[in-house]
Design a protein around this motif. Structure first.
Motif, PDB file in Angstrom:
ATOM      1  N   THR A 134       0.799  -1.221   0.000  1.00 33.10           N
ATOM      2  CA  THR A 134       0.000   0.000   0.000  1.00 33.10           C
ATOM      3  C   THR A 134       0.833   1.274   0.000  1.00 33.10           C
ATOM      4  OG1 THR A 134      -1.710  -1.202   1.212  1.00 33.10           O
ATOM      5  CG2 THR A 134      -1.909   1.179   1.139  1.00 33.10           C
ATOM      6  N   ASN A 135       1.884   1.309   0.789  1.00 34.96           N
ATOM      7  CA  ASN A 135       2.710   2.521   0.865  1.00 34.96           C
ATOM      8  C   ASN A 135       3.335   2.860  -0.488  1.00 34.96           C
ATOM      9  OD1 ASN A 135       2.140   2.889   3.558  1.00 34.96           O
ATOM     10  ND2 ASN A 135       3.983   1.822   4.277  1.00 34.96           N
ATOM     11  N   ARG A 136       3.805   1.819  -1.168  1.00 40.58           N
ATOM     12  CA  ARG A 136       4.416   2.037  -2.491  1.00 40.58           C
ATOM     13  C   ARG A 136       3.360   2.517  -3.486  1.00 40.58           C
ATOM     14  NH1 ARG A 136       7.680   3.925  -6.212  1.00 40.58           N
ATOM     15  NH2 ARG A 136       7.818   2.617  -8.072  1.00 40.58           N
ATOM     16  N   TRP A 137       2.146   1.961  -3.419  1.00 42.61           N
ATOM     17  CA  TRP A 137       1.068   2.364  -4.333  1.00 42.61           C
ATOM     18  C   TRP A 137       0.692   3.833  -4.103  1.00 42.61           C
ATOM     19  CZ3 TRP A 137      -0.970   2.521  -8.638  1.00 42.61           C
ATOM     20  CH2 TRP A 137      -2.319   2.781  -8.887  1.00 42.61           C
ATOM     21  N   ASN A 138       0.582   4.226  -2.835  1.00 43.40           N
ATOM     22  CA  ASN A 138       0.283   5.626  -2.514  1.00 43.40           C
ATOM     23  C   ASN A 138       1.378   6.553  -3.023  1.00 43.40           C
ATOM     24  OD1 ASN A 138      -2.179   5.110  -1.271  1.00 43.40           O
ATOM     25  ND2 ASN A 138      -1.251   4.823   0.758  1.00 43.40           N
ATOM     26  N   GLU A 139       2.608   6.096  -2.930  1.00 47.24           N
ATOM     27  CA  GLU A 139       3.752   6.887  -3.402  1.00 47.24           C
ATOM     28  C   GLU A 139       3.671   7.099  -4.917  1.00 47.24           C
ATOM     29  OE1 GLU A 139       8.460   6.052  -4.186  1.00 47.24           O
ATOM     30  OE2 GLU A 139       7.587   5.229  -2.337  1.00 47.24           O
ATOM     31  N   ILE A 140       3.319   6.040  -5.645  1.00 51.38           N
ATOM     32  CA  ILE A 140       3.181   6.128  -7.097  1.00 51.38           C
ATOM     33  C   ILE A 140       2.083   7.117  -7.473  1.00 51.38           C
ATOM     34  CG2 ILE A 140       2.416   4.858  -9.155  1.00 51.38           C
ATOM     35  CD1 ILE A 140       3.855   2.392  -8.015  1.00 51.38           C
ATOM     36  N   LEU A 141       0.943   7.018  -6.780  1.00 52.25           N
ATOM     37  CA  LEU A 141      -0.182   7.901  -7.078  1.00 52.25           C
ATOM     38  C   LEU A 141       0.164   9.365  -6.809  1.00 52.25           C
ATOM     39  CD1 LEU A 141      -3.397   6.061  -5.810  1.00 52.25           C
ATOM     40  CD2 LEU A 141      -2.673   6.473  -8.160  1.00 52.25           C
ATOM     41  N   GLU A 142       0.734   9.644  -5.651  1.00 56.51           N
ATOM     42  CA  GLU A 142       1.077  11.026  -5.289  1.00 56.51           C
ATOM     43  C   GLU A 142       2.067  11.617  -6.292  1.00 56.51           C
ATOM     44  OE1 GLU A 142       2.453  10.869  -1.285  1.00 56.51           O
ATOM     45  OE2 GLU A 142       0.488  10.323  -0.461  1.00 56.51           O
ATOM     46  N   ARG A 143       3.059  10.814  -6.650  1.00 55.22           N
ATOM     47  CA  ARG A 143       4.072  11.263  -7.607  1.00 55.22           C
ATOM     48  C   ARG A 143       3.433  11.500  -8.978  1.00 55.22           C
ATOM     49  NH1 ARG A 143       7.645   8.584 -11.092  1.00 55.22           N
ATOM     50  NH2 ARG A 143       9.657   9.616 -11.381  1.00 55.22           N
ATOM     51  N   GLY A 144       2.565  10.580  -9.402  1.00 51.22           N
ATOM     52  CA  GLY A 144       1.926  10.685 -10.712  1.00 51.22           C
ATOM     53  C   GLY A 144       1.000  11.884 -10.806  1.00 51.22           C
TER      54      GLY A 144
END
Length: 363
Positions: free
Chosen positions: A316-326
């Motif tokens: 989940t943390n990595r997915w949130n990181e991808i979304l925020e960055r994107g």
């Protein structure tokens, strides 16, 4: 009726003929209301077909559910006075029989009926051996297969003149629309069944009169073949759906304010420039697909490492990181947050599927 429809895109969606305009009250209430509305609509010179709800399926009991068969002679008289064909919603075999017996020219299947294959089949069975035009509204829920299934059932009954009505879809939560347009669904429907003309119903999409023109314009820009807009002599006192109806005169203003566009043009300079830009789009799409293919190969490698180290696919943390960055990068490039989220959701799902296959390929 054939002469009237022959002048519109409904007879040939690929032509430059004018779009089909269907209008009339949400519900037939009194003979005076029906006739007055019909005469004022005819006077605008912009309406091709008169509509009125005779049977009104309502969400909750106790609401006005239509005047019933009593109103059909009123519509017959409106047809005689204006020379315009009639369109009525039907949901049962009995309603089909009654409408046809009163010389109704176009029948439409409503959203609450389209959602139920049993009901559609009942209507289709009643249409066997009948030569008429049938319009099919999208189902309430965003299910393209239900919509296609309804078309197939009606077509199997022997009806050849079939059209679609896009009236929006129910969605969870509050939006600015009564029924969310979800434009991608009718666009996909048009791609799958290009031979069927499609009409937009801004009244039911918008649910309020102040955004009718905006919705209608978007439909025209997407090359719809016509519009269905509700009109009433005194909208605020309408017995059903008062907020989305307009007077015949206001309807004329809305139609006058629309910029009508064409799918094609014979201008050589335009076509040449468009071909070049489309070539650029094709090249960019090819590059995007190549990059996505490479991304999935990396995702498979990650899946293999996770498998070797007994780590879960979803983090989940990595997915949130991808979304925020994107989202941050995308918005700087002029991309909407909604688009970015849909894009990454699709990419993420494909990535998960790839990793899942890698992690379970030996089982």
């Amino acid at each position: 009726m054939e002469q009237i429809l022959a002048k519109t895109k409904f007879s040939d969606p690929t032509s430059d003929k004018k779009p089909l305009i269907i209008s009339g009250p949400c519900s037939a209430e009194t003979e005076e209301q029906v006739l007055d509305t019909a005469l004022r609509l005819a006077k605008t010179g912009k309406v091709d077909v008169l509509r009125a709800g005779i049977w009104k399926p309502r969400t909750r009991p106790g609401s006005f559910e239509g005047i019933g068969v009593t109103g059909l002679p009123w519509l017959q008289k409106a047809k005689e006075l204006t020379g315009l064909p009639l369109a009525v919603e039907v949901a049962t075999a009995k309603q089909v029989e009654e409408a046809l017996a009163h010389n109704v020219d176009i029948l439409w299947i409503g959203a609450r009926t389209t959602v139920n294959p049993f009901s559609v089949q009942e209507v289709a069975d009643a249409l066997k051996g009948v030569d008429t035009t049938v319009l099919i509204k999208n189902p309430i829920n965003p299910d393209l297969e239900l919509w296609i299934g309804a078309v197939e059932r009606v077509r199997n009954s022997g009806i050849n003149k079939i059209g679609l009505i896009h009236r929006g879809f129910s969605s969870y939560g509050n939006t600015e629309y009564r029924n969310a347009p979800m434009w991608h669904l009718p666009i996909e429907m048009k791609r799958r069944m290009p031979e069927l003309p499609i009409i937009c119903d801004p009244s039911h999409i918008g649910g309020r009169r102040d955004i009718l023109q905006e919705i209608a314009q978007e439909a025209v820009d997407l090359d719809y073949d016509g519009l269905m807009l509700e009109s009433h002599i005194d909208p605020d006192k309408a017995w059903s759906d008062a907020k989305q109806q307009v007077t015949p005169e206001r309807l004329a203003e809305i139609l006058e304010g629309i910029t009508w566009r064409h799918e094609h043009t014979n201008k050589k300079e335009f076509n040449s420039a468009l071909d070049k830009l489309r070539g650029q789009i094709n090249q960019i799409d090819d590059e995007i697909l190549l990059l996505l293919g490479n991304r999935m190969k990396v995702a498979e490698k990650i899946g293999l490492y996770k498998k070797e180290n007994n780590v879960t696919i979803l983090q989940t943390n990595r997915w949130n990181e991808i979304l925020e960055r994107g989202i941050a990068k995308g918005e700087k490039l002029g991309l909407t947050k909604d688009f970015i989220l849909k894009y990454f959701d699709a990419v993420h799902l494909e990535s998960i599927n790839r990793q899942n296959r890698v992690m379970n390929e030996d089982k």
